[in-house]
Design an enzyme around this catalytic site. Sequence first.
Site, PDB file in Angstrom:
ATOM      1  N   GLU A  88       0.837  -1.211   0.000  1.00 18.42           N
ATOM      2  CA  GLU A  88       0.000   0.000   0.000  1.00 18.42           C
ATOM      3  C   GLU A  88       0.865   1.252   0.000  1.00 18.42           C
ATOM      4  O   GLU A  88       1.744   1.414   0.860  1.00 18.42           O
ATOM      5  CB  GLU A  88      -0.927  -0.019   1.229  1.00 18.42           C
ATOM      6  CG  GLU A  88      -1.915   1.123   1.213  1.00 18.42           C
ATOM      7  CD  GLU A  88      -2.991   1.030   2.291  1.00 18.42           C
ATOM      8  OE1 GLU A  88      -3.105  -0.021   2.955  1.00 18.42           O
ATOM      9  OE2 GLU A  88      -3.711   2.022   2.464  1.00 18.42           O
ATOM     10  N   LYS A 266      -7.333  -0.032  11.498  1.00 16.17           N
ATOM     11  CA  LYS A 266      -6.751  -0.581  10.262  1.00 16.17           C
ATOM     12  C   LYS A 266      -5.536   0.249   9.869  1.00 16.17           C
ATOM     13  O   LYS A 266      -4.504  -0.273   9.454  1.00 16.17           O
ATOM     14  CB  LYS A 266      -7.799  -0.585   9.146  1.00 16.17           C
ATOM     15  CG  LYS A 266      -7.357  -1.305   7.874  1.00 16.17           C
ATOM     16  CD  LYS A 266      -6.570  -0.447   6.898  1.00 16.17           C
ATOM     17  CE  LYS A 266      -6.183  -1.218   5.646  1.00 16.17           C
ATOM     18  NZ  LYS A 266      -5.355  -0.410   4.726  1.00 16.17           N
ATOM     19  N   ASP A 282       4.281 -13.442  12.221  1.00 22.29           N
ATOM     20  CA  ASP A 282       2.939 -13.872  11.848  1.00 22.29           C
ATOM     21  C   ASP A 282       1.979 -12.685  11.935  1.00 22.29           C
ATOM     22  O   ASP A 282       1.555 -12.290  13.029  1.00 22.29           O
ATOM     23  CB  ASP A 282       2.527 -15.008  12.805  1.00 22.29           C
ATOM     24  CG  ASP A 282       1.190 -15.629  12.455  1.00 22.29           C
ATOM     25  OD1 ASP A 282       0.358 -14.967  11.837  1.00 22.29           O
ATOM     26  OD2 ASP A 282       0.983 -16.801  12.834  1.00 22.29           O
ATOM     27  N   HIS A 380      -2.263   9.758  -0.673  1.00 23.82           N
ATOM     28  CA  HIS A 380      -2.432   8.449  -1.291  1.00 23.82           C
ATOM     29  C   HIS A 380      -2.349   8.551  -2.806  1.00 23.82           C
ATOM     30  O   HIS A 380      -1.800   7.686  -3.463  1.00 23.82           O
ATOM     31  CB  HIS A 380      -3.839   7.919  -0.953  1.00 23.82           C
ATOM     32  CG  HIS A 380      -3.842   6.883   0.116  1.00 23.82           C
ATOM     33  ND1 HIS A 380      -3.694   5.567  -0.156  1.00 23.82           N
ATOM     34  CD2 HIS A 380      -3.980   6.978   1.453  1.00 23.82           C
ATOM     35  CE1 HIS A 380      -3.742   4.884   0.973  1.00 23.82           C
ATOM     36  NE2 HIS A 380      -3.910   5.725   1.968  1.00 23.82           N
TER      37      HIS A 380
END
Length: 428
Positions: A88, A266, A282, A380
Amino acid sequence: MTNDATRRTSRISGFHKLGVEERIDLVAGFADLEDEHRRQLARPSNIDTHLADHMIENMVTTIAVPVGIATNMRVDERDVLVPMATEESSVIAAVGNSARQCYESGGFTTSMSGTEMIAQIQLLDIPDPVRARFLILERRAEIERICNACDPILVSLGGGFRDLDVRLIGTDSGCMVITHIVIDTHDAMGANAVNSMAERLAPDIAAWTGGRTLLRILSNLADRRVVRARATWTCEAIGGAEIRDAMIAAYKFADNDPYRAATHNKGIMNGISAVVLATGNDTRAVESGAHAFAARTGRYRSLTQWEVTSGGDLAGAIELPLAVGLVGGAVKIHPTARALLAILQVQTAGELARIIAAVGLAQNFGAMKALVTEGIQRGHMSLHAQNVAFAAGAVGDEVAEVARRIIDRKSINEAAARAALVELRGPA
Ligand code: NAD
Protein backbone atom coordinates in the site's frame (compact mmCIF):
# COMPACT_ATOMS: atom_id res chain seq x y z
CA MET A 1 25.37 12.27 2.06
CA THR A 2 28.02 9.84 3.35
CA ASN A 3 27.54 6.81 5.51
CA ASP A 4 29.55 8.43 8.28
CA ALA A 5 27.35 11.49 8.34
CA THR A 6 24.17 9.47 8.63
CA ARG A 7 25.56 6.47 10.45
CA ARG A 8 23.51 6.47 13.60
CA THR A 9 20.83 8.99 12.91
CA SER A 10 17.54 8.03 11.39
CA ARG A 11 16.96 11.67 10.44
CA ILE A 12 17.73 11.28 6.76
CA SER A 13 16.29 13.90 4.51
CA GLY A 14 15.83 13.05 0.86
CA PHE A 15 16.04 9.28 1.38
CA HIS A 16 13.19 8.87 -1.11
CA LYS A 17 15.16 10.76 -3.75
CA LEU A 18 18.03 8.24 -3.72
CA GLY A 19 18.23 5.34 -6.13
CA VAL A 20 17.48 1.86 -4.77
CA GLU A 21 21.18 0.87 -4.71
CA GLU A 22 22.07 4.05 -2.85
CA ARG A 23 19.35 3.39 -0.29
CA ILE A 24 20.65 -0.12 0.30
CA ASP A 25 24.19 1.24 0.73
CA LEU A 26 23.02 3.81 3.22
CA VAL A 27 21.01 1.32 5.26
CA ALA A 28 23.87 -1.20 5.16
CA GLY A 29 26.24 1.50 6.43
CA PHE A 30 23.83 2.57 9.16
CA ALA A 31 23.40 -0.97 10.47
CA ASP A 32 26.89 -2.35 9.70
CA LEU A 33 25.22 -5.10 7.70
CA GLU A 34 27.24 -8.17 6.88
CA ASP A 35 27.90 -8.71 3.17
CA GLU A 36 25.52 -11.65 3.12
CA HIS A 37 22.63 -9.45 4.32
CA ARG A 38 23.63 -6.62 1.99
CA ARG A 39 23.56 -9.02 -0.98
CA GLN A 40 20.23 -10.44 0.10
CA LEU A 41 18.62 -6.98 0.11
CA ALA A 42 19.83 -6.44 -3.45
CA ARG A 43 17.90 -9.51 -4.65
CA PRO A 44 14.27 -8.45 -5.01
CA SER A 45 13.15 -11.99 -5.88
CA ASN A 46 14.87 -13.24 -2.86
CA ILE A 47 13.62 -16.64 -1.81
CA ASP A 48 14.79 -19.90 -3.32
CA THR A 49 12.17 -22.24 -4.72
CA HIS A 50 13.60 -25.00 -2.58
CA LEU A 51 13.15 -23.01 0.65
CA ALA A 52 9.66 -21.79 -0.30
CA ASP A 53 8.64 -25.37 -1.11
CA HIS A 54 9.62 -26.39 2.40
CA MET A 55 7.86 -23.49 4.09
CA ILE A 56 4.32 -24.28 2.91
CA GLU A 57 2.34 -27.00 1.15
CA ASN A 58 1.54 -27.12 -2.57
CA MET A 59 3.91 -24.24 -3.32
CA VAL A 60 3.89 -23.03 -6.91
CA THR A 61 5.50 -19.58 -6.75
CA THR A 62 6.18 -16.62 -4.48
CA ILE A 63 4.70 -13.12 -4.57
CA ALA A 64 7.04 -10.24 -3.95
CA VAL A 65 5.93 -7.32 -1.78
CA PRO A 66 8.03 -4.13 -1.74
CA VAL A 67 10.00 -3.39 1.42
CA GLY A 68 10.73 0.24 2.25
CA ILE A 69 12.51 1.95 5.12
CA ALA A 70 10.80 4.32 7.53
CA THR A 71 13.25 7.06 8.49
CA ASN A 72 13.27 9.49 11.42
CA MET A 73 12.25 6.89 14.00
CA ARG A 74 13.75 7.35 17.45
CA VAL A 75 12.66 4.72 19.97
CA ASP A 76 13.83 4.74 23.59
CA GLU A 77 16.60 7.20 22.72
CA ARG A 78 17.94 5.07 19.87
CA ASP A 79 17.62 5.96 16.20
CA VAL A 80 16.33 3.09 14.10
CA LEU A 81 15.68 2.55 10.43
CA VAL A 82 12.55 0.45 10.20
CA PRO A 83 11.91 -1.98 7.33
CA MET A 84 8.27 -2.20 6.30
CA ALA A 85 6.79 -4.69 3.82
CA THR A 86 3.62 -3.37 2.24
CA GLU A 87 1.83 -3.19 -1.07
CA GLU A 88 0.00 0.00 0.00
CA SER A 89 1.36 3.38 -1.00
CA SER A 90 1.78 6.21 1.53
CA VAL A 91 2.18 3.91 4.55
CA ILE A 92 5.95 4.30 4.84
CA ALA A 93 5.95 8.03 4.06
CA ALA A 94 3.30 8.57 6.76
CA VAL A 95 5.48 6.88 9.41
CA GLY A 96 8.60 8.81 8.40
CA ASN A 97 6.76 12.16 8.37
CA SER A 98 5.06 11.55 11.70
CA ALA A 99 8.33 10.44 13.30
CA ARG A 100 10.09 13.56 11.98
CA GLN A 101 7.47 15.74 13.65
CA CYS A 102 8.15 14.24 17.11
CA TYR A 103 11.88 13.58 16.69
CA GLU A 104 12.94 16.84 18.36
CA SER A 105 10.58 16.27 21.28
CA GLY A 106 12.27 12.94 22.02
CA GLY A 107 10.68 10.42 19.70
CA PHE A 108 8.97 7.38 21.19
CA THR A 109 9.18 5.93 24.69
CA THR A 110 8.07 2.35 25.17
CA SER A 111 7.44 -0.31 27.79
CA MET A 112 6.00 -3.80 27.85
CA SER A 113 4.33 -6.20 30.23
CA GLY A 114 6.51 -9.19 29.36
CA THR A 115 6.83 -11.96 26.80
CA GLU A 116 4.29 -14.40 28.17
CA MET A 117 1.89 -16.36 25.99
CA ILE A 118 -1.30 -18.11 27.04
CA ALA A 119 -2.41 -21.56 25.90
CA GLN A 120 -5.92 -22.84 26.60
CA ILE A 121 -7.08 -26.36 27.34
CA GLN A 122 -10.82 -26.92 26.97
CA LEU A 123 -12.43 -29.43 29.34
CA LEU A 124 -15.97 -30.75 28.74
CA ASP A 125 -18.48 -33.13 30.35
CA ILE A 126 -17.76 -31.94 33.86
CA PRO A 127 -20.73 -32.22 36.25
CA ASP A 128 -18.92 -30.39 39.06
CA PRO A 129 -16.95 -27.58 37.42
CA VAL A 130 -16.10 -25.75 40.63
CA ARG A 131 -14.42 -28.84 42.06
CA ALA A 132 -12.64 -29.53 38.76
CA ARG A 133 -11.25 -25.99 38.73
CA PHE A 134 -9.82 -26.43 42.21
CA LEU A 135 -8.40 -29.86 41.35
CA ILE A 136 -6.45 -28.34 38.47
CA LEU A 137 -5.26 -25.31 40.45
CA GLU A 138 -3.99 -27.64 43.20
CA ARG A 139 -1.68 -29.32 40.63
CA ARG A 140 0.24 -26.14 39.85
CA ALA A 141 3.69 -27.55 40.71
CA GLU A 142 3.07 -30.65 38.63
CA ILE A 143 1.76 -28.58 35.72
CA GLU A 144 4.87 -26.39 35.89
CA ARG A 145 7.06 -29.49 35.77
CA ILE A 146 5.18 -31.01 32.82
CA CYS A 147 5.27 -27.77 30.80
CA ASN A 148 8.93 -27.06 31.44
CA ALA A 149 9.90 -30.64 30.60
CA CYS A 150 8.43 -30.06 27.11
CA ASP A 151 10.93 -27.34 26.24
CA PRO A 152 14.30 -27.56 28.02
CA ILE A 153 15.86 -25.13 25.52
CA LEU A 154 13.31 -22.46 26.37
CA VAL A 155 13.80 -23.06 30.10
CA SER A 156 17.60 -22.92 29.75
CA LEU A 157 17.19 -19.48 28.14
CA GLY A 158 15.17 -18.16 31.08
CA GLY A 159 11.69 -18.84 29.70
CA GLY A 160 9.11 -21.46 30.65
CA PHE A 161 6.06 -21.84 32.86
CA ARG A 162 4.97 -18.72 34.75
CA ASP A 163 1.35 -18.95 35.79
CA LEU A 164 -1.84 -21.00 35.87
CA ASP A 165 -5.45 -19.88 35.67
CA VAL A 166 -8.64 -21.87 35.37
CA ARG A 167 -11.82 -20.21 34.12
CA LEU A 168 -15.42 -21.47 34.11
CA ILE A 169 -17.30 -20.46 30.99
CA GLY A 170 -21.06 -20.86 30.87
CA THR A 171 -22.32 -21.77 27.39
CA ASP A 172 -25.64 -23.03 26.04
CA SER A 173 -23.97 -26.46 25.91
CA GLY A 174 -23.14 -26.34 29.59
CA CYS A 175 -20.22 -25.15 31.68
CA MET A 176 -16.72 -25.52 30.24
CA VAL A 177 -13.59 -25.58 32.39
CA ILE A 178 -10.83 -23.69 30.58
CA THR A 179 -7.27 -24.01 31.83
CA HIS A 180 -4.80 -21.27 30.93
CA ILE A 181 -1.11 -21.99 31.12
CA VAL A 182 1.04 -18.87 30.97
CA ILE A 183 4.46 -19.43 29.45
CA ASP A 184 7.32 -16.98 29.01
CA THR A 185 8.39 -17.69 25.43
CA HIS A 186 11.29 -15.26 25.61
CA ASP A 187 12.50 -14.40 22.10
CA ALA A 188 10.08 -16.74 20.32
CA MET A 189 6.56 -15.81 19.25
CA GLY A 190 5.81 -19.04 21.02
CA ALA A 191 2.75 -20.57 19.33
CA ASN A 192 4.38 -23.94 18.67
CA ALA A 193 6.07 -23.90 22.05
CA VAL A 194 2.87 -23.38 24.06
CA ASN A 195 0.74 -25.58 21.82
CA SER A 196 3.09 -28.49 22.47
CA MET A 197 2.79 -27.92 26.22
CA ALA A 198 -1.01 -27.72 26.07
CA GLU A 199 -1.21 -30.94 24.08
CA ARG A 200 1.13 -32.69 26.50
CA LEU A 201 -0.81 -31.50 29.55
CA ALA A 202 -4.36 -32.24 28.32
CA PRO A 203 -4.51 -36.00 29.13
CA ASP A 204 -3.42 -35.29 32.70
CA ILE A 205 -6.12 -32.65 33.12
CA ALA A 206 -8.70 -35.11 31.82
CA ALA A 207 -7.41 -37.80 34.22
CA TRP A 208 -7.37 -35.49 37.28
CA THR A 209 -10.93 -34.28 36.69
CA GLY A 210 -12.66 -37.19 34.95
CA GLY A 211 -13.65 -34.89 32.07
CA ARG A 212 -12.92 -34.85 28.35
CA THR A 213 -10.41 -32.41 26.88
CA LEU A 214 -10.98 -31.01 23.41
CA LEU A 215 -9.11 -27.93 22.13
CA ARG A 216 -5.50 -27.35 23.16
CA ILE A 217 -4.18 -24.20 21.54
CA LEU A 218 -2.71 -20.78 22.29
CA SER A 219 -4.81 -17.65 22.60
CA ASN A 220 -3.87 -14.87 20.22
CA LEU A 221 -5.30 -12.43 22.75
CA ALA A 222 -1.79 -12.21 24.16
CA ASP A 223 -2.64 -9.81 26.97
CA ARG A 224 0.40 -10.90 28.99
CA ARG A 225 2.53 -9.58 26.13
CA VAL A 226 1.24 -6.03 25.94
CA VAL A 227 3.49 -3.38 24.46
CA ARG A 228 3.10 0.35 24.95
CA ALA A 229 4.55 3.36 23.16
CA ARG A 230 4.00 7.05 23.68
CA ALA A 231 5.20 10.26 22.07
CA THR A 232 4.52 13.97 22.20
CA TRP A 233 4.10 16.21 19.21
CA THR A 234 4.47 19.91 19.97
CA CYS A 235 1.59 22.12 19.00
CA GLU A 236 4.01 24.00 16.74
CA ALA A 237 5.25 20.86 14.98
CA ILE A 238 1.68 19.82 14.25
CA GLY A 239 0.79 23.16 12.71
CA GLY A 240 -1.21 24.79 15.50
CA ALA A 241 -3.97 24.31 18.04
CA GLU A 242 -6.70 24.00 15.43
CA ILE A 243 -5.14 20.88 13.90
CA ARG A 244 -4.30 19.49 17.35
CA ASP A 245 -7.92 19.87 18.52
CA ALA A 246 -9.24 18.42 15.29
CA MET A 247 -7.03 15.37 15.83
CA ILE A 248 -8.44 14.95 19.33
CA ALA A 249 -11.96 15.11 17.84
CA ALA A 250 -10.93 12.47 15.28
CA TYR A 251 -9.64 10.22 18.05
CA LYS A 252 -12.80 10.64 20.16
CA PHE A 253 -14.89 9.68 17.14
CA ALA A 254 -12.89 6.46 16.71
CA ASP A 255 -12.91 5.62 20.40
CA ASN A 256 -16.68 5.94 20.57
CA ASP A 257 -17.82 4.43 17.28
CA PRO A 258 -16.84 0.94 16.09
CA TYR A 259 -17.47 1.86 12.44
CA ARG A 260 -14.82 4.55 12.69
CA ALA A 261 -12.60 2.56 15.09
CA ALA A 262 -12.30 -0.29 12.57
CA THR A 263 -10.73 2.04 10.02
CA HIS A 264 -8.72 3.96 12.61
CA ASN A 265 -7.21 0.67 13.82
CA LYS A 266 -6.75 -0.58 10.26
CA GLY A 267 -4.51 2.44 9.68
CA ILE A 268 -2.51 1.52 12.79
CA MET A 269 -2.16 -2.03 11.48
CA ASN A 270 -0.91 -0.65 8.14
CA GLY A 271 2.24 0.23 10.04
CA ILE A 272 2.33 -2.67 12.45
CA SER A 273 1.64 -5.48 9.98
CA ALA A 274 4.23 -4.09 7.58
CA VAL A 275 7.03 -4.48 10.14
CA VAL A 276 5.66 -7.81 11.35
CA LEU A 277 5.70 -9.11 7.76
CA ALA A 278 9.14 -7.68 6.97
CA THR A 279 10.60 -9.48 9.98
CA GLY A 280 9.07 -12.85 9.02
CA ASN A 281 6.57 -12.79 11.87
CA ASP A 282 2.94 -13.87 11.85
CA THR A 283 0.75 -10.95 10.73
CA ARG A 284 -2.53 -12.78 11.44
CA ALA A 285 -1.51 -13.59 15.00
CA VAL A 286 -0.69 -9.95 15.70
CA GLU A 287 -3.79 -8.64 13.94
CA SER A 288 -6.25 -10.92 15.73
CA GLY A 289 -4.58 -10.09 19.04
CA ALA A 290 -4.79 -6.36 18.36
CA HIS A 291 -8.46 -6.38 17.41
CA ALA A 292 -9.46 -8.66 20.30
CA PHE A 293 -7.57 -6.35 22.66
CA ALA A 294 -9.33 -3.32 21.16
CA ALA A 295 -12.65 -4.96 22.12
CA ARG A 296 -11.59 -6.10 25.60
CA THR A 297 -13.99 -3.74 27.40
CA GLY A 298 -16.93 -5.23 25.51
CA ARG A 299 -16.90 -2.40 22.97
CA TYR A 300 -14.51 -2.17 20.01
CA ARG A 301 -12.36 0.91 20.62
CA SER A 302 -9.27 2.76 19.43
CA LEU A 303 -5.92 1.06 20.07
CA THR A 304 -4.46 4.51 20.69
CA GLN A 305 -5.28 7.28 23.14
CA TRP A 306 -4.68 10.97 22.56
CA GLU A 307 -4.74 13.97 24.90
CA VAL A 308 -3.59 17.58 25.11
CA THR A 309 -0.77 18.08 27.60
CA SER A 310 -0.70 20.86 30.19
CA GLY A 311 1.72 22.67 27.86
CA GLY A 312 -0.75 22.49 24.98
CA ASP A 313 1.05 19.77 23.02
CA LEU A 314 -0.46 16.57 21.63
CA ALA A 315 0.42 13.34 23.44
CA GLY A 316 -0.37 9.98 21.90
CA ALA A 317 -0.14 6.49 23.36
CA ILE A 318 -0.69 3.01 21.99
CA GLU A 319 -1.15 -0.27 23.85
CA LEU A 320 -1.63 -3.68 22.25
CA PRO A 321 -0.45 -7.28 22.42
CA LEU A 322 2.49 -7.95 20.11
CA ALA A 323 3.50 -11.59 19.87
CA VAL A 324 6.58 -11.38 17.68
CA GLY A 325 9.82 -13.31 17.82
CA LEU A 326 13.42 -13.35 16.69
CA VAL A 327 13.54 -17.14 16.47
CA GLY A 328 11.07 -19.77 15.34
CA GLY A 329 8.57 -19.84 12.50
CA ALA A 330 9.78 -18.15 9.33
CA VAL A 331 11.91 -15.61 11.20
CA LYS A 332 15.09 -17.64 11.26
CA ILE A 333 14.79 -19.31 7.87
CA HIS A 334 13.72 -16.50 5.55
CA PRO A 335 16.96 -14.84 4.43
CA THR A 336 15.32 -11.48 3.74
CA ALA A 337 13.61 -11.42 7.13
CA ARG A 338 17.03 -12.04 8.68
CA ALA A 339 18.62 -9.24 6.68
CA LEU A 340 15.81 -6.85 7.60
CA LEU A 341 16.04 -7.79 11.26
CA ALA A 342 19.74 -7.00 11.07
CA ILE A 343 18.86 -3.46 10.01
CA LEU A 344 16.80 -3.04 13.18
CA GLN A 345 19.74 -4.12 15.34
CA VAL A 346 17.49 -5.60 18.01
CA GLN A 347 18.77 -8.15 20.49
CA THR A 348 15.44 -9.31 21.94
CA ALA A 349 11.88 -9.95 20.77
CA GLY A 350 10.83 -7.29 23.27
CA GLU A 351 12.91 -4.63 21.55
CA LEU A 352 11.38 -5.57 18.21
CA ALA A 353 7.86 -5.38 19.67
CA ARG A 354 8.55 -1.94 21.14
CA ILE A 355 9.67 -0.57 17.77
CA ILE A 356 6.58 -2.06 16.14
CA ALA A 357 4.31 -0.37 18.67
CA ALA A 358 6.03 2.96 18.01
CA VAL A 359 5.46 2.51 14.28
CA GLY A 360 1.75 1.89 14.96
CA LEU A 361 1.51 5.13 16.91
CA ALA A 362 3.36 7.08 14.22
CA GLN A 363 1.03 5.66 11.59
CA ASN A 364 -2.02 6.69 13.59
CA PHE A 365 -0.69 10.23 14.01
CA GLY A 366 -0.07 10.50 10.26
CA ALA A 367 -3.48 9.15 9.28
CA MET A 368 -5.39 11.35 11.74
CA LYS A 369 -3.46 14.45 10.73
CA ALA A 370 -4.06 13.81 7.05
CA LEU A 371 -7.75 13.18 7.69
CA VAL A 372 -8.29 16.44 9.58
CA THR A 373 -6.29 18.54 7.13
CA GLU A 374 -5.95 17.72 3.44
CA GLY A 375 -7.88 14.43 3.60
CA ILE A 376 -6.38 11.04 3.06
CA GLN A 377 -6.60 11.04 -0.70
CA ARG A 378 -3.98 13.63 -1.55
CA GLY A 379 -1.05 11.73 -0.05
CA HIS A 380 -2.43 8.45 -1.29
CA MET A 381 -3.23 9.65 -4.74
CA SER A 382 0.20 10.63 -6.02
CA LEU A 383 1.51 7.10 -5.52
CA HIS A 384 -1.82 5.54 -6.40
CA ALA A 385 -1.79 7.51 -9.67
CA GLN A 386 1.58 5.97 -10.47
CA ASN A 387 0.14 2.49 -9.87
CA VAL A 388 -2.75 3.35 -12.18
CA ALA A 389 -0.27 4.61 -14.80
CA PHE A 390 1.64 1.31 -14.53
CA ALA A 391 -1.59 -0.63 -14.92
CA ALA A 392 -2.41 1.41 -18.05
CA GLY A 393 0.88 0.34 -19.62
CA ALA A 394 3.18 3.31 -18.90
CA VAL A 395 6.87 2.45 -18.66
CA GLY A 396 9.98 4.29 -17.45
CA ASP A 397 9.60 8.08 -17.36
CA GLU A 398 6.09 7.82 -18.72
CA VAL A 399 4.85 6.64 -15.34
CA ALA A 400 5.49 9.92 -13.52
CA GLU A 401 4.22 12.01 -16.42
CA VAL A 402 0.99 10.04 -16.86
CA ALA A 403 0.46 10.15 -13.09
CA ARG A 404 0.96 13.93 -13.10
CA ARG A 405 -1.53 14.41 -15.92
CA ILE A 406 -4.31 12.32 -14.35
CA ILE A 407 -3.80 14.03 -10.98
CA ASP A 408 -4.03 17.47 -12.64
CA ARG A 409 -7.23 16.37 -14.32
CA LYS A 410 -8.56 14.95 -11.03
CA SER A 411 -9.37 11.81 -12.93
CA ILE A 412 -7.30 9.01 -11.42
CA ASN A 413 -8.52 5.93 -13.20
CA GLU A 414 -7.18 3.53 -15.79
CA ALA A 415 -9.20 4.95 -18.70
CA ALA A 416 -7.86 8.44 -18.02
CA ALA A 417 -4.35 7.03 -17.68
CA ARG A 418 -4.64 5.20 -21.01
CA ALA A 419 -5.83 8.41 -22.67
CA ALA A 420 -2.93 10.35 -21.11
CA LEU A 421 -0.51 7.69 -22.33
CA VAL A 422 -1.80 7.84 -25.91
CA GLU A 423 -1.53 11.63 -25.78
CA LEU A 424 2.01 11.45 -24.37
CA ARG A 425 3.26 8.96 -26.93
CA GLY A 426 1.72 10.95 -29.77
CA PRO A 427 0.60 9.43 -33.06
CA ALA A 428 1.91 5.89 -33.57
P1 NAD B 1 9.31 -22.53 17.04
O1 NAD B 1 8.72 -23.71 17.71
O2 NAD B 1 9.83 -22.71 15.65
O3 NAD B 1 10.47 -21.91 17.94
C1 NAD B 1 10.35 -21.77 19.31
C2 NAD B 1 11.37 -22.64 20.00
O4 NAD B 1 12.69 -22.18 19.72
C3 NAD B 1 11.24 -22.57 21.50
O5 NAD B 1 10.25 -23.48 21.93
C4 NAD B 1 12.65 -22.92 21.98
O6 NAD B 1 12.78 -24.30 22.17
C5 NAD B 1 13.55 -22.52 20.81
N1 NAD B 1 14.39 -21.33 21.06
C6 NAD B 1 15.66 -21.18 20.64
N2 NAD B 1 16.14 -19.98 20.99
C7 NAD B 1 15.16 -19.34 21.65
C8 NAD B 1 15.05 -18.05 22.25
N3 NAD B 1 16.07 -17.18 22.25
N4 NAD B 1 13.88 -17.70 22.83
C9 NAD B 1 12.84 -18.55 22.84
N5 NAD B 1 12.88 -19.79 22.30
C10 NAD B 1 14.03 -20.18 21.70
O7 NAD B 1 8.27 -21.31 16.92
P2 NAD B 1 7.28 -20.63 17.93
O8 NAD B 1 7.77 -19.25 18.20
O9 NAD B 1 6.95 -21.49 19.09
O10 NAD B 1 5.95 -20.54 17.01
C11 NAD B 1 5.85 -19.56 16.01
C12 NAD B 1 5.18 -20.12 14.79
O11 NAD B 1 3.93 -20.74 15.11
C13 NAD B 1 4.87 -19.07 13.78
O12 NAD B 1 5.31 -19.53 12.52
C14 NAD B 1 3.34 -18.99 13.79
O13 NAD B 1 2.86 -18.59 12.53
C15 NAD B 1 2.97 -20.39 14.12
N6 NAD B 1 1.64 -20.66 14.67
C16 NAD B 1 0.77 -19.68 15.06
C17 NAD B 1 -0.48 -19.98 15.59
C18 NAD B 1 -1.38 -18.87 16.05
O14 NAD B 1 -0.95 -17.73 16.13
N7 NAD B 1 -2.63 -19.13 16.39
C19 NAD B 1 -0.84 -21.31 15.74
C20 NAD B 1 0.07 -22.32 15.35
C21 NAD B 1 1.31 -21.99 14.84
